[in-house]
Enzyme design. Structure first.
Site, PDB file in Angstrom:
ATOM      1  N   GLY A 484       0.811  -1.214  -0.131  1.00 15.26           N
ATOM      2  CA  GLY A 484      -0.201  -0.096   0.024  1.00 15.26           C
ATOM      3  C   GLY A 484       0.870   1.153  -0.026  1.00 15.26           C
ATOM      4  O   GLY A 484       0.330   2.310   0.108  1.00 15.26           O
ATOM      5  N   GLU A 720       9.697   3.946   7.096  1.00 12.54           N
ATOM      6  CA  GLU A 720       9.875   4.292   8.397  1.00 12.54           C
ATOM      7  C   GLU A 720      10.191   5.704   9.023  1.00 12.54           C
ATOM      8  O   GLU A 720       9.625   6.106   9.966  1.00 12.54           O
ATOM      9  CB  GLU A 720      11.268   3.389   8.986  1.00 12.54           C
TER      10      GLU A 720
END
Ligand code: MOS
Length: 754
Positions: A484, A720
């Site tokens: 995604g 991240e």
């Protein structure tokens, strides 16, 4: 059945452009097929039975009632489960070819909610009914549930960073420097267990075909790593890698919890072989709180020593993180790594210790280590700034590391100073009052907080294949996956740039494609992108060679260096009318298709450079002191992450990371009953996460950065980075609003009620 594993992109929609994600339309119209949604003939349905005690042993099963439910095909327990050739345990930092335990190979219970049986029936409802009727007798043992009660059994990780380095590090003499520092901070921060809670549940459909050497296992599985899934299952069942195929065209979020091959994947495959039918196993939301890892609880002590000008003399970061029983493997949250390299302090010490509990094995969760570690480090920096009566951004600039102080290497690139400057400018940081509690809007307290973000640049070996078809189509394939995050889109952009043909299609999600690493550690774009570039280079060479060697070629007598690929033609650069289309090249060579493979792996760049992305996070909170309500009202994130392939998908990554960071700061916590070891908020109504109404106006800035050292694609990765520091920025803003330093996440209203 055709798989929607590819999307094409027109030449011109190239790298950097903010194009829509290719898979967006399929997703919003419900046509994107997720693991649980494949229509397989003769499907049977599996439902897990999980332990209701936290520690002990199963002494017996009562199955007679469950077996009378019509349609039940089998009830697999440790008594009758197939013995596996290799019950491979544990996990590695890179999610190597291992399957997590337990796999019904014994009757030991290590935690509440452990898989202990699997019921298969011809319908889901029958399987659910039978599963509810399974009786279990236990011999219960004492369980260790609370981390604070088990600190005496803390131990150093045995496989820290996959064995690549020891869990502790030091430089200089931090104790002496701390003792003599004029300004000192010595504080402890705690973060709770958190669960990833992707929208898509974990799900596996397992299908066996053939016999003997021709035996084949196919799994449709929700995973961040199809290659790892197929390799792990091959190893577990004693099959050759090519006998196992993992398919996963779409993932509805992972955030780390789909990085490992968890027990349910193997159990679905085991039981499918037992019943001789394809089996579907979908985890319930409740089960996803004990079946696929979590961000471990942390207790982190940070000590800072500084001179009166705010220059760090010493930095010590001691991290304790919660773990399962060691028999289940090892996962250590590397909370202290950024404390080694983020600031220039000559004296530095970092330790990591694990605290074993009767809980499942933890795992990576978005910026594993950095996210929770940065809450401690960046809160402590804020406390130091307060002690010095110094602007916290200024404190960070005074300790800016021009080179990596831990590895004693230059950074391949570092634009953090620009991130601070651009973020501060966009936020209006210069107008911040120094004293906490001094900014108000009527009765509402306003606080501004800042924190630094950093994440290492990772990359692994990856392969890609390019298929030129004589009908003029080009497909680029790699065994990667799109969580995604936009992998379909950004790799298609890279491929379209590298192969300027009419349309280029990028396909992923099938382990029959060339191997690519787990989509974790922010490495997919860099790893797969580099492989695609390498394959495209080989492909061009092949096409040029063919163009020169072909009979009566319009390009005869020229050299490969004089040729270019454009608009579907191989052309002479200096005289573009001398050209041949690639379909014509193929037909003239009697080829239906041309297949070219390429791969790329990291070189020694990490030996020469310290490679990290960086960012600066700025949060504004509004605190209603009467209601103890905390709202994040503004957020600015400025990031330097190498080449940005697509400004739109990049911004989406940043929005997601910031949102998760705000959740970490104010809401998210998994509550575990200290007596039973049971997760008490194992649903998304009580495991509170931000919704749209909780997320303010967010500004994202990408500082331009060209880094030719990191990888051929110039990509640092962005999965991240945007969560790192986000929780600290909010916590620091809460302090600035209220004068209250909350060192225990999440910062829920009762913690600021004074
Ligand atoms: Mo990420 S936590 O490495 O999937």
């Amino acid at each position: 059945m055709p798989l929607d594993t590819g999307f094409s992109i027109a030449t011109g929609q190239v790298v950097g452009q903010p194009i829509d994600r290719r898979d967006g339309r399929l997703k919003i119209t419900g046509r994107a097929r997720y693991a649980a949604e494949f229509d397989i003939d003769n499907l049977a349905y599996a439902v897990l039975v999980q332990s209701t005690i936290a520690s002990g042993e199963i002494t017996g099963f009562g199955l007679s009632e469950a077996q009378t439910v019509p349609g039940v095909l089998t009830i697999m327990t440790p008594d009758n489960a197939p013995r596996l050739p290799q019950a491979v345990s544990g996990q590695s930092e890179t999610s190597g070819p291992l399957v997590a335990k337990p796999l019904l190979q014994d009757k030991l219970v290590y935690y509440n909610g452990q898989h202990i049986a699997l019921v298969v029936a011809d319908t889901l409802e029958r399987a659910q009914q039978a599963a509810a009727l399974v009786q279990v007798q236990y011999r219960e043992a004492e369980a260790q549930i609370r981390m604070q009660d088990a600190l005496g059994s803390a131990y150093p990780p045995q496989h820290f960073r996959n064995g690549a380095r020891p869990p502790d590090s030091r430089r200089g003499d931090p104790e002496a420097a701390l003792a003599s520092a004029p300004v000192k901070i010595d504080v402890t921060y705690t973060t709770p267990v958190e669960h990833h809670n992707p929208m898509e549940p974990h799900a596996t459909i397992a299908l066996w075909e053939g016999d003997g050497d021709d035996k084949r296992l196919t799994v449709y599985s929700a995973t961040q790593g199809i290659s790892n899934t197929s390799n792990a299952l091959a190893k577990l069942f004693g099959l050759k890698p090519e006998q196992v195929r993992a398919i996963c065209p779409f993932v509805g979020g992972g955030f780390g919890c789909k990085g490992n091959t968890w027990p349910h994947v193997a159990l679905a495959a085991m039981v499918a072989e037992v019943v001789g039918r394809p089996v579907k196993l979908v985890l319930e939301r409740r089960q996803m709180f004990t079946s696929n890892g979590y961000r471990p609880q942390t207790i982190q002590r940070v000590r800072l020593g500084a001179d009166s000008e705010g220059r760090l003399l010493a930095l010590a970061h001691d991290g304790l993180t919660s773990m399962s029983h060691p028999a289940l493997g090892e996962f250590s949250e590397p909370v202290g790594l950024q404390s080694e390299m983020l600031y220039a302090s000559a004296n530095n010490a970092v330790t990591h210790r694990l605290v074993p509990l009767n809980l499942p094995l933890p795992t990576y969760m978005r910026a594993p280590g950095e996210a929770s570690g940065s809450f401690a480090l960046e809160s402590a920096m804020d406390e130091l700034a307060a002690a010095l009566k110094m602007d916290p951004l200024e404190l960070r600039l005074r300790n800016y590391a021009e080179t990596d102080p831990h590895e004693d290497k230059p950074f391949s690139s570092k634009a953090l100073r620009q991130c601070y400057a651009d973020g501060a400018e966009a936020f209006g940081w210069a107008r911040r009052a120094l004293e906490p509690g001094s900014m108000r809007d009527g009765s509402v307290l306003i606080g501004w907080g800042v924190a630094t973000a950093t994440y290492p640049v990772n990359r692994s070996a990856a392969g890609a294949r390019i298929v030129f078809d004589s009908d003029g189509t080009v497909a680029v394939q790699s065994g990667t996956q799109d969580l995604g995050t936009g992998t379909y889109t950004v790799v298609a952009q890279l491929a379209a740039d590298a192969l300027p043909l009419h349309r280029v299609r990028f396909e992923l999600g099938d382990s029959n494609f060339p191997k690519a690493p787990v989509s974790g550690g922010s490495q997919s774009a860099a790893s797969v992108g580099s492989a695609v570039l390498a394959a495209a280079e080989s492909a061009k060479r092949r096409l040029f060679e063919m163009a020169l060697a072909t009979n009566r070629s319009p390009l005869a007598g020229t050299a490969p260096d004089d040729l270019e690929l454009s608009d579907g033609f191989v052309r002479l650069r200096s005289a573009p009318h001398r050209q041949i289309s690639f379909p014509a090249l193929l037909t003239r060579n009697r080829l239906e298709r041309l297949v070219v493979e390429g791969d790329a792996q990291p070189g020694d760049e990490k030996k020469r450079y310290s490679m990290h992305s960086f960012g600066a996070q700025f949060a504004e909170v509004r605190v209603d002191p009467e209601l103890a309500q905390i709202r994040v009202s503004r957020f600015v994130g400025a990031y330097s992450a190498g080449r940005i392939l697509n400004m739109k998908t990049a911004r989406s990554q940043a929005l997601g990371g910031i949102t998760m960071g705000i959740g970490m700061a104010l809401m998210e916590a998994t509550h575990i009953d200290p007596n039973t070891g049971r997760v008490v908020n194992s649903n998304v109504s009580e495991y509170v996460m931000p919704v749209n109404a909780d997320i303010p106006d967010v500004t994202t800035i990408f500082v331009e950065e060209q880094d030719r050292m990191i990888n051929p694609a110039g990509i640092k990765g962005l999965g991240e980075l945007p969560i790192v520091g986000a929780a600290a920025a909010v916590a620091n803003a809460v302090w600035h609003a209220t004068g209250l330093r909350i060192r225990d996440l999440p910062i829920t209203p009762e913690k600021i009620l004074v």
